[in-house]
Enzyme design. Structure first.
Site, PDB file in Angstrom:
ATOM      1  N   GLN A  11      40.893  36.908  25.230  1.00 49.16           N
ATOM      2  CA  GLN A  11      39.702  36.757  26.076  1.00 49.16           C
ATOM      3  C   GLN A  11      39.682  37.840  27.146  1.00 49.16           C
ATOM      4  OE1 GLN A  11      38.540  32.382  26.918  1.00 49.16           O
ATOM      5  NE2 GLN A  11      40.745  32.379  26.943  1.00 49.16           N
ATOM      6  N   ILE A  56      39.772  41.499  29.101  1.00 47.71           N
ATOM      7  CA  ILE A  56      38.953  42.705  29.012  1.00 47.71           C
ATOM      8  C   ILE A  56      39.713  43.906  29.588  1.00 47.71           C
ATOM      9  CG2 ILE A  56      36.765  41.459  29.083  1.00 47.71           C
ATOM     10  CD1 ILE A  56      36.643  41.924  32.087  1.00 47.71           C
ATOM     11  N   ASP A  57      41.015  43.711  29.870  1.00 53.60           N
ATOM     12  CA  ASP A  57      41.767  44.739  30.611  1.00 53.60           C
ATOM     13  C   ASP A  57      42.433  45.787  29.728  1.00 53.60           C
ATOM     14  OD1 ASP A  57      44.159  43.466  29.632  1.00 53.60           O
ATOM     15  OD2 ASP A  57      44.148  42.110  31.338  1.00 53.60           O
ATOM     16  N   HIS A  64      35.748  39.085  24.497  1.00 49.83           N
ATOM     17  CA  HIS A  64      34.844  39.332  25.627  1.00 49.83           C
ATOM     18  C   HIS A  64      34.668  40.821  25.920  1.00 49.83           C
ATOM     19  CE1 HIS A  64      35.792  34.957  27.015  1.00 49.83           C
ATOM     20  NE2 HIS A  64      34.985  35.005  25.987  1.00 49.83           N
ATOM     21  N   CYS A  74      25.459  51.641  26.831  1.00 51.70           N
ATOM     22  CA  CYS A  74      24.031  51.578  27.131  1.00 51.70           C
ATOM     23  C   CYS A  74      23.440  50.390  26.377  1.00 51.70           C
ATOM     24  CB  CYS A  74      23.352  52.877  26.699  1.00 51.70           C
ATOM     25  SG  CYS A  74      21.549  52.761  26.819  1.00 51.70           S
ATOM     26  N   CYS A 132      20.576  52.256  23.751  1.00 52.08           N
ATOM     27  CA  CYS A 132      20.954  53.104  22.602  1.00 52.08           C
ATOM     28  C   CYS A 132      22.395  52.844  22.143  1.00 52.08           C
ATOM     29  CB  CYS A 132      20.750  54.583  22.930  1.00 52.08           C
ATOM     30  SG  CYS A 132      21.942  55.254  24.122  1.00 52.08           S
ATOM     31  N   CYS A 140      19.088  58.048  27.227  1.00 52.10           N
ATOM     32  CA  CYS A 140      17.810  57.379  26.956  1.00 52.10           C
ATOM     33  C   CYS A 140      17.246  56.663  28.184  1.00 52.10           C
ATOM     34  CB  CYS A 140      17.965  56.395  25.794  1.00 52.10           C
ATOM     35  SG  CYS A 140      18.832  54.893  26.253  1.00 52.10           S
ATOM     36  N   SER A 194      45.729  30.665  29.020  1.00 54.24           N
ATOM     37  CA  SER A 194      44.294  30.369  29.058  1.00 54.24           C
ATOM     38  C   SER A 194      44.098  28.931  29.493  1.00 54.24           C
ATOM     39  CB  SER A 194      43.657  30.568  27.682  1.00 54.24           C
ATOM     40  OG  SER A 194      42.312  30.133  27.721  1.00 54.24           O
ATOM     41  N   SER A 195      43.088  28.737  30.351  1.00 48.78           N
ATOM     42  CA  SER A 195      42.771  27.366  30.765  1.00 48.78           C
ATOM     43  C   SER A 195      42.115  26.600  29.621  1.00 48.78           C
ATOM     44  CB  SER A 195      41.876  27.386  32.000  1.00 48.78           C
ATOM     45  OG  SER A 195      40.733  28.179  31.758  1.00 48.78           O
TER      46      SER A 195
HETATM   47  P1  NAD Z   1      41.480  31.308  33.309  1.00 43.88           P
HETATM   48  O1  NAD Z   1      41.510  32.031  34.601  1.00 43.88           O
HETATM   49  O2  NAD Z   1      40.463  30.262  33.092  1.00 43.88           O
HETATM   50  O3  NAD Z   1      42.885  30.601  33.076  1.00 43.88           O
HETATM   51  C1  NAD Z   1      44.100  31.277  33.222  1.00 43.88           C
HETATM   52  C2  NAD Z   1      45.213  30.252  33.085  1.00 43.88           C
HETATM   53  O4  NAD Z   1      46.430  30.952  33.052  1.00 43.88           O
HETATM   54  C3  NAD Z   1      45.271  29.262  34.247  1.00 43.88           C
HETATM   55  O5  NAD Z   1      45.297  27.941  33.721  1.00 43.88           O
HETATM   56  C4  NAD Z   1      46.601  29.614  34.957  1.00 43.88           C
HETATM   57  O6  NAD Z   1      47.289  28.471  35.405  1.00 43.88           O
HETATM   58  C5  NAD Z   1      47.390  30.271  33.863  1.00 43.88           C
HETATM   59  N1  NAD Z   1      48.303  31.324  34.306  1.00 43.88           N
HETATM   60  C6  NAD Z   1      48.077  32.299  35.206  1.00 43.88           C
HETATM   61  N2  NAD Z   1      49.123  33.160  35.240  1.00 43.88           N
HETATM   62  C7  NAD Z   1      50.038  32.683  34.353  1.00 43.88           C
HETATM   63  C8  NAD Z   1      51.325  33.136  33.932  1.00 43.88           C
HETATM   64  N3  NAD Z   1      51.855  34.269  34.389  1.00 43.88           N
HETATM   65  N4  NAD Z   1      52.005  32.384  33.013  1.00 43.88           N
HETATM   66  C9  NAD Z   1      51.468  31.225  32.521  1.00 43.88           C
HETATM   67  N5  NAD Z   1      50.249  30.775  32.873  1.00 43.88           N
HETATM   68  C10 NAD Z   1      49.533  31.497  33.763  1.00 43.88           C
HETATM   69  O7  NAD Z   1      41.453  32.391  32.166  1.00 43.88           O
HETATM   70  P2  NAD Z   1      40.844  32.345  30.698  1.00 43.88           P
HETATM   71  O8  NAD Z   1      41.133  31.031  30.053  1.00 43.88           O
HETATM   72  O9  NAD Z   1      41.291  33.593  30.057  1.00 43.88           O
HETATM   73  O10 NAD Z   1      39.263  32.408  30.874  1.00 43.88           O
HETATM   74  C11 NAD Z   1      38.666  33.204  31.842  1.00 43.88           C
HETATM   75  C12 NAD Z   1      37.786  34.333  31.411  1.00 43.88           C
HETATM   76  O11 NAD Z   1      38.185  35.292  32.326  1.00 43.88           O
HETATM   77  C13 NAD Z   1      38.011  35.007  30.131  1.00 43.88           C
HETATM   78  O12 NAD Z   1      36.841  34.878  29.461  1.00 43.88           O
HETATM   79  C14 NAD Z   1      38.235  36.510  30.441  1.00 43.88           C
HETATM   80  O13 NAD Z   1      37.242  37.290  29.841  1.00 43.88           O
HETATM   81  C15 NAD Z   1      38.066  36.626  31.883  1.00 43.88           C
HETATM   82  N6  NAD Z   1      39.075  37.338  32.697  1.00 43.88           N
HETATM   83  C16 NAD Z   1      39.831  38.324  32.166  1.00 43.88           C
HETATM   84  C17 NAD Z   1      40.790  38.957  32.943  1.00 43.88           C
HETATM   85  C18 NAD Z   1      41.592  40.058  32.313  1.00 43.88           C
HETATM   86  O14 NAD Z   1      41.103  40.758  31.445  1.00 43.88           O
HETATM   87  N7  NAD Z   1      42.846  40.225  32.718  1.00 43.88           N
HETATM   88  C19 NAD Z   1      41.016  38.565  34.250  1.00 43.88           C
HETATM   89  C20 NAD Z   1      40.210  37.533  34.785  1.00 43.88           C
HETATM   90  C21 NAD Z   1      39.269  36.922  33.978  1.00 43.88           C
END
Ligand code: NAD
Length: 244
Positions: free
Chosen positions: A100, A102-103, A118, A126, A129, A154, A192-193
């Site tokens: 998920q 984007i980094d 994501h 763009c 285009c 464009c 991920s949450s």
């Molecule tokens: P979220 O923020 O909803 O959940 C992150 C979860 O990770 C939390 O429950 C937290 O407790 C847990 N967590 C944080 N650090 C941790 C670690 N070191 N070890 C174990 N658990 C850890 O994130 P999500 O579920 O990915 O959804 C959020 C959206 O945020 C995604 O769609 C994404 O596109 C975007 N996002 C991306 C970045 C990135 O690219 N790094 C950063 C912020 C948000």
């Protein structure tokens, strides 16, 4: 160590392993997640896609927020969690990563098969285009001028190549993610949450098709009850300790 040994056994005996990662895998690289108390949304409200399309003020706010997170992303390096997944892929234990995030840190760590649900903040595109560029020069220009850029080819709207709220996911990326989730027999959900859909459906799909489900997340998730193993721990140190 008991849990890591179990995870190692499952990794060694599975025929198809998929890792699904969220913002939590990158917090150890210094990138804040969204939903923790220190997360991004504690500071600013996201710009929805329809607002971006219709409002110059919203586009300015979008570029302001993206320029701040770009600075976080640009300085970040992969951590032990990203590196473990890249190593497991290189040694044939991991089929790929669905993220998920984007980094771009999975690719920097060496992962080759990465499905970015994501999109990526490393590029802008763009909306008319579809031409793409590296994000950095555009962000630097915005930071210097405070002017929202247009496509030089464009005149269309330029936006990071990420999926905003209200914007459709890439259908091909989503379909391949569903396929990999259906076909695996070990699914690792890391950092991920598990509340953002349809991404959060992937662990459920894997489980329904008979895969083992492992969740590593510091906080509880709605799918913990479904998992074969739940570790409420920090990802990097755990993955580094897995003896594969
Ligand atoms: P979220 O923020 O909803 O959940 C992150 C979860 O990770 C939390 O429950 C937290 O407790 C847990 N967590 C944080 N650090 C941790 C670690 N070191 N070890 C174990 N658990 C850890 O994130 P999500 O579920 O990915 O959804 C959020 C959206 O945020 C995604 O769609 C994404 O596109 C975007 N996002 C991306 C970045 C990135 O690219 N790094 C950063 C912020 C948000």
């Amino acid at each position: 160590m008991q849990h890591e040994a179990l995870l190692a056994t499952w990794l060694q005996t599975a025929s198809s392993v998929v890792a699904f990662t969220g913002a939590g895998i990158s917090t150890e690289s210094g990138i804040p997640d969204f939903r923790s108390p220190q997360g991004i949304w504690a500071k600013s409200k996201p710009v929805y896609f329809h607002e971006f399309l219709t409002s110059p003020a919203a586009r300015h706010e979008y570029w302001r927020q993206k320029s701040i997170s770009h600075v976080d992303f640009a300085g970040a390096q992969p951590n032990d969690g990203h590196r473990a997944l890249a190593d497991w892929e290189a040694s044939g234990r991991l089929r790929g990563v669905i993220t998920q995030n984007i980094d771009g840190l999975h690719q920097t760590a060496g992962s080759r098969k990465v499905l970015e649900l994501h999109g990526t903040a490393r590029e802008v595109s763009c909306l008319s285009c579809c031409r793409r560029w590296p994000a950095d020069p555009w962000v630097q220009r915005f930071l210097q001028t405070e002017k929202v850029p247009d496509c030089p080819d464009c005149g269309g709207l330029l936006k990071h190549a990420t999926i905003s709220f209200g914007q459709s996911l890439d259908a091909a990326v989503l379909e391949e993610s569903f396929r990999m989730s259906r076909e695996c027999d070990l699914f690792l959900a890391l950092g991920s949450s598990l509340v953002v859909h349809p991404a959060a459906a992937l662990p459920e799909i894997a489980k329904q098709q008979g895969a083992r489900l492992v969740i590593i997340n510091r906080e509880p998730t709605p799918l913990d009850g479904l998992a074969d193993l739940v570790l409420r721990e920090t990802i990097g140190p755990v993955l580094k300790r897995v003896p594969v």
